[in-house]
Design a protein around this motif. Structure first.
Motif, short mmCIF file in Angstrom:
data_model
loop_
_atom_site.label_atom_id
_atom_site.label_comp_id
_atom_site.label_asym_id
_atom_site.label_seq_id
_atom_site.Cartn_x
_atom_site.Cartn_y
_atom_site.Cartn_z
N CYS A 164 3.42 10.58 1.74
CA CYS A 164 2.71 10.14 0.53
C CYS A 164 3.59 10.32 -0.71
O CYS A 164 3.66 9.43 -1.56
CB CYS A 164 1.40 10.91 0.37
SG CYS A 164 0.13 10.47 1.59
N ARG A 165 4.25 11.45 -0.82
CA ARG A 165 5.13 11.69 -1.97
C ARG A 165 6.27 10.67 -2.00
O ARG A 165 6.61 10.13 -3.06
CB ARG A 165 5.70 13.11 -1.94
CG ARG A 165 4.68 14.19 -2.28
CD ARG A 165 5.36 15.52 -2.52
NE ARG A 165 6.06 16.02 -1.35
CZ ARG A 165 5.51 16.78 -0.40
NH1 ARG A 165 4.23 17.10 -0.47
NH2 ARG A 165 6.23 17.22 0.62
N GLU A 166 6.87 10.43 -0.86
CA GLU A 166 8.02 9.53 -0.79
C GLU A 166 7.64 8.08 -1.09
O GLU A 166 8.47 7.31 -1.57
CB GLU A 166 8.67 9.61 0.59
CG GLU A 166 9.38 10.93 0.85
CD GLU A 166 9.89 11.04 2.28
OE1 GLU A 166 9.51 10.19 3.13
OE2 GLU A 166 10.66 11.98 2.55
N ARG A 167 6.40 7.70 -0.82
CA ARG A 167 5.97 6.31 -1.00
C ARG A 167 5.05 6.15 -2.21
O ARG A 167 4.38 5.13 -2.35
CB ARG A 167 5.27 5.81 0.28
CG ARG A 167 6.18 5.76 1.48
CD ARG A 167 7.33 4.78 1.28
NE ARG A 167 8.27 4.78 2.39
CZ ARG A 167 9.39 5.48 2.43
NH1 ARG A 167 9.74 6.25 1.40
NH2 ARG A 167 10.19 5.43 3.48
N ASP A 168 5.02 7.15 -3.07
CA ASP A 168 4.24 7.09 -4.31
C ASP A 168 2.77 6.81 -4.03
O ASP A 168 2.15 5.95 -4.66
CB ASP A 168 4.83 6.05 -5.26
CG ASP A 168 4.30 6.20 -6.68
OD1 ASP A 168 3.92 7.33 -7.06
OD2 ASP A 168 4.26 5.20 -7.42
#
Length: 201
Positions: A164-168
């Motif tokens: 989730c963090r990596e894909r905004d």
């Protein structure tokens, strides 16, 4: 949570039903027999569709009064417009699709919010079984042998949140459960089932 929510057998379904607002537009991916969507139609007056590839599931949806589209999730959601739904739901199916990242981003394209649930492979008895027995774990939340499991990707709560963090992807709410009860302390270790409400960052 009211009685209409509590009578759902699956704890992730109860959590989802508590999050979905009345009269919303809902797309339920991998909907199975349509139990969740039928409940949401009756108790939340939602409008929407289920999607499933299995013939028996599609027939069961029809019998349950659920609008259903027979389609393979692996082919994406190109048939739906951007922002067409308030919620796109994928319950205990994310680990069974090959293109996990693409499905998640497609959910957030066609829905204002996405709700996903999955078994947590980081749950401590499963870690212990791998460590002590040297074999892939079999449990209530992962009831298959390694050779006949429908699960393609086994991942943990921490793995999912990193994606989730990596894909905004913004996490709006998270509920981690074990045997239907919330787990707040060390959830990646002590929780067997995770439920998330998400939106685009």
């Amino acid at each position: 949570m009211n009685d209409a929510v509590n009578h759902l057998e699956r704890p992730d379904f109860r959590a989802i039903a508590g999050w979905v607002k009345p009269e919303s537009f809902v797309l339920d991916l991998g909907c199975g027999d349509g139990t969740l969507l039928a409940h949401l139609q009756q108790h939340r007056r939602v409008h929407g569709y289920g999607v499933d590839v299995d013939d028996a599931s599609v027939l069961a949806c029809v019998n349950n009064g659920v609008n259903v589209i027979q389609s393979d999730l692996e082919r994406g959601l190109a048939g739906f417009d951007e922002g067409q739904f308030d919620y796109v739901i994928l319950s205990q199916t994310l680990q069974a699709v090959r293109h996990t990242e693409e499905i998640l981003l497609e959910m957030l394209r066609v829905g204002r919010e996405a709700i996903v649930t999955f078994p947590n492979f980081g749950y401590w008895p499963q870690r212990l079984q791998v460590l002590m027995e040297g074999r892939m774990p079999v449990s209530k939340s992962l009831p298959y042998q390694w050779y006949d499991t429908p699960n393609v990707h086994l991942f943990t709560i921490d793995d999912f949140e990193m994606l989730c963090r990596e894909r905004d992807v913004r996490i709006l709410e998270r509920l981690v459960l074990h045997e239907g009860r919330p787990v707040t302390f060390a959830p990646n270790l002590r929780g067997s089932l995770a439920v998330y409400r998400l939106e685009r960052g």
